[in-house]
Motif scaffolding. Structure first.
Motif, PDB file in Angstrom:
ATOM      1  N   ALA A  83      43.132  83.408  64.366  1.00  0.00           N
ATOM      2  CA  ALA A  83      43.967  82.601  63.454  1.00  0.00           C
ATOM      3  C   ALA A  83      43.954  83.175  62.050  1.00  0.00           C
ATOM      4  CB  ALA A  83      43.440  81.170  63.426  1.00  0.00           C
TER       5      ALA A  83
ATOM      6  N   TYR B 189      43.284  76.370  62.330  1.00  0.00           N
ATOM      7  CA  TYR B 189      43.207  75.030  62.928  1.00  0.00           C
ATOM      8  C   TYR B 189      41.799  74.531  62.615  1.00  0.00           C
ATOM      9  CZ  TYR B 189      41.880  72.289  67.207  1.00  0.00           C
ATOM     10  OH  TYR B 189      41.391  71.384  68.113  1.00  0.00           O
TER      11      TYR B 189
ATOM     12  N   LYS C 127      40.851  67.668  63.256  1.00  0.00           N
ATOM     13  CA  LYS C 127      41.753  67.122  64.293  1.00  0.00           C
ATOM     14  C   LYS C 127      42.234  65.733  63.910  1.00  0.00           C
ATOM     15  CE  LYS C 127      38.953  69.290  67.900  1.00  0.00           C
ATOM     16  NZ  LYS C 127      38.471  69.259  69.278  1.00  0.00           N
TER      17      LYS C 127
ATOM     18  N   ASN D  61      43.369  66.927  71.223  1.00  0.00           N
ATOM     19  CA  ASN D  61      43.291  68.111  70.347  1.00  0.00           C
ATOM     20  C   ASN D  61      44.577  68.305  69.538  1.00  0.00           C
ATOM     21  OD1 ASN D  61      40.682  68.745  71.019  1.00  0.00           O
ATOM     22  ND2 ASN D  61      41.256  70.183  72.630  1.00  0.00           N
TER      23      ASN D  61
ATOM     24  N   SER E 144      41.150  73.269  75.066  1.00  0.00           N
ATOM     25  CA  SER E 144      40.626  73.774  73.796  1.00  0.00           C
ATOM     26  C   SER E 144      41.840  74.075  72.913  1.00  0.00           C
ATOM     27  CB  SER E 144      39.798  75.030  74.018  1.00  0.00           C
ATOM     28  OG  SER E 144      39.392  75.547  72.767  1.00  0.00           O
ATOM     29  N   GLY E 145      41.855  73.487  71.725  1.00  0.00           N
ATOM     30  CA  GLY E 145      43.054  73.563  70.884  1.00  0.00           C
ATOM     31  C   GLY E 145      43.608  74.968  70.719  1.00  0.00           C
ATOM     32  N   SER E 146      42.748  75.893  70.267  1.00  0.00           N
ATOM     33  CA  SER E 146      43.248  77.231  69.927  1.00  0.00           C
ATOM     34  C   SER E 146      43.772  77.994  71.143  1.00  0.00           C
ATOM     35  CB  SER E 146      42.158  78.037  69.222  1.00  0.00           C
ATOM     36  OG  SER E 146      40.991  78.058  70.011  1.00  0.00           O
TER      37      SER E 146
ATOM     38  N   ARG F 228      47.566  78.931  71.651  1.00  0.00           N
ATOM     39  CA  ARG F 228      48.221  80.074  71.000  1.00  0.00           C
ATOM     40  C   ARG F 228      48.014  81.369  71.776  1.00  0.00           C
ATOM     41  NH1 ARG F 228      45.228  78.302  65.829  1.00  0.00           N
ATOM     42  NH2 ARG F 228      43.898  79.870  66.767  1.00  0.00           N
TER      43      ARG F 228
ATOM     44  N   SER G  90      32.538  74.709  67.258  1.00  0.00           N
ATOM     45  CA  SER G  90      33.754  74.480  66.463  1.00  0.00           C
ATOM     46  C   SER G  90      34.205  73.034  66.586  1.00  0.00           C
ATOM     47  CB  SER G  90      34.867  75.488  66.752  1.00  0.00           C
ATOM     48  OG  SER G  90      34.999  75.747  68.085  1.00  0.00           O
ATOM     49  N   SER G  91      33.928  72.387  67.725  1.00  0.00           N
ATOM     50  CA  SER G  91      34.291  70.950  67.839  1.00  0.00           C
ATOM     51  C   SER G  91      33.583  70.130  66.766  1.00  0.00           C
ATOM     52  CB  SER G  91      33.908  70.399  69.207  1.00  0.00           C
ATOM     53  OG  SER G  91      34.672  71.025  70.174  1.00  0.00           O
TER      54      SER G  91
ATOM     55  N   HIS H  43      35.125  70.820  63.341  1.00  0.00           N
ATOM     56  CA  HIS H  43      36.384  70.089  63.131  1.00  0.00           C
ATOM     57  C   HIS H  43      36.110  68.695  62.545  1.00  0.00           C
ATOM     58  CE1 HIS H  43      39.318  72.739  64.993  1.00  0.00           C
ATOM     59  NE2 HIS H  43      38.516  72.939  66.004  1.00  0.00           N
TER      60      HIS H  43
ATOM     61  N   ASP I 128      36.383  83.911  61.681  1.00  0.00           N
ATOM     62  CA  ASP I 128      36.551  82.716  62.487  1.00  0.00           C
ATOM     63  C   ASP I 128      35.341  81.809  62.250  1.00  0.00           C
ATOM     64  OD1 ASP I 128      38.732  82.000  63.991  1.00  0.00           O
ATOM     65  OD2 ASP I 128      37.655  82.212  65.867  1.00  0.00           O
TER      66      ASP I 128
END
Ligand code: DP6
Length: 366
Positions: free
Chosen positions: A15, A19, A22, A28, A186-188, A191, A231-232, A235, A327
């Motif tokens: 990214a 992101y 949330k 997500n 998983s959100g990312s 992409r 990462s959760s 967020h 990241d």
């Protein structure tokens, strides 16, 4: 590939607009939009074999993950990850979501569902997953692995795999449907199904038009330690930072500027925004109510060395600015015009860290 084996390969993505935070942690849904570059050979594969009747129709009894190398993808240098119970649980829950989604999505695209999608099927689905980057490399695998799991599972749900493959490769609306499902794992990962430049806002995931030159990608491996804060968790914590205020508005401006810069091939502006975003995200980590840091001394060494190139103050200002970002980890990602790959490899090597090399990619394939 023997019959009854379904596989997919999905790259990781990095990214440039992050992101982080949330609106909805179950679905997500992000607080702000993000833009990433899809990679190519830093990727995950997922393979599903159908293996006869399970003891019950409960989905959790019908899915198994085994820690052996997938049978296909012989050409890739694969490493099987170590998944704990939580990791396996997330995989099973996600596979179930994909199967349910197939029942809704397929008819809209003229696809028929295979027997395994029936609520009273007893067919066992045995999953094998692997990554081309070692687990200890500090490269997050959740984006690429959830994208690969989503695609392999969706493929296994189709009665006609060739038709699925054709629709997958030709229909961006079909891909976007699966990006929405992958995001819930998983959100990312949403992409990683497409590429190279992908924007995700709320439910929408789209490939951005671009006049950027083909790009090469390096990761300087500053540390191979597992993350202390997932990462959760990150967020959730960032929203307690005083710097969180107005972030969605700031990012909305950056999205507009970066979209424009990508469409014009303006690497310098892309690099400036990516640099700002990376510092802002890490500042959020450092200033939330339970502060944490992914920085290592090596991260600082690399960032300090690259700063004059990014900001145009180096005495040999490069022809094309490097895009530098971090990241949720200590490693530093550097994206450069592919025609300058060797030049940059030679510049980065003396910093003394192991370097993984990749390039931009076009997304997941079956
Ligand atoms: C820092 O996608 O890993 O990489 O949705 O909880 O699985 P979950 O989070 P995840 O978050 C990635 C955060 C990031 C920035 C980004 O990729 O945009």
């Amino acid at each position: 590939m023997p019959q009854g084996v379904f596989s997919a390969r999905a790259p990781s993505n990095i990214a440039l607009i992050k992101y982080m935070g949330k609106k909805d942690g179950v679905m997500n849904l992000p607080e702000n939009g993000s833009i990433s570059m899809t990679l190519n050979s830093l990727c995950s594969v997922a393979e599903i074999s159908l293996s006869g009747p399970a003891n019950s129709i409960a989905f959790s009894d019908r899915v198994r993950w085994v820690s052996t190398r997938p049978q296909g993808f012989q050409e890739l240098p694969l490493e099987v990850p170590v998944l704990d119970d939580r990791g396996v649980f997330k995989l099973v829950r996600h596979a179930e979501k994909v199967v349910k989604a197939a029942r809704e999505i397929f008819p809209r695209f003229g696809l028929q569902c295979a027997e395994i999608t029936s609520p009273d099927s007893r067919e066992m689905l045995v999953f094998r997953t692997a990554n081309t980057f070692p687990q200890a490399s500090g490269i997050a695998s959740s984006a690429s692995s959830f994208a690969a799991i989503t695609l392999a599972t969706a493929l296994s749900c189709a009665r006609d795999q060739s038709l699925f493959e054709r629709i997958w490769s030709q229909d961006s609306v079909f891909r976007e449907q699966w990006a929405r499902i992958s995001r819930q794992g998983s959100g990312s990962s949403c992409r990683s199904l497409n590429g190279p430049w992908v924007m995700w806002e709320d439910e929408r995931v789209q490939v951005l038009p671009s006049q950027m030159p083909p790009m090469a990608h390096f990761v300087l491996l500053v540390s191979d330690q597992q993350k202390k804060v997932s990462s959760s968790e990150a967020h959730a914590r960032v929203k307690t930072s005083p710097l969180w205020e107005n972030r969605p508005e700031r990012v909305a401006q950056r999205l507009i500027q970066m979209k424009q810069a990508l469409s014009e091939g303006d690497v310098r502006t892309v690099a400036r925004i990516a640099w700002e975003e990376s510092w802002e995200m890490h500042s959020l980590f450092h200033t939330c109510s339970e502060p944490f840091s992914y920085w290592e001394p090596g991260s600082m060494k690399v960032l300090q060395a690259l700063d004059p190139w990014v900001n145009g103050t180096h005495r040999e200002t490069p022809i094309v600015t490097p895009i530098v970002t971090m990241d949720a980890g200590p490693n530093v990602h550097v994206i450069v015009d592919a025609t300058q790959r060797e030049l940059w490899f030679d510049r980065l090597s003396p910093l003394g860290f192991k370097i993984l090399s990749d390039r931009q990619g076009t997304g997941a394939i079956v």
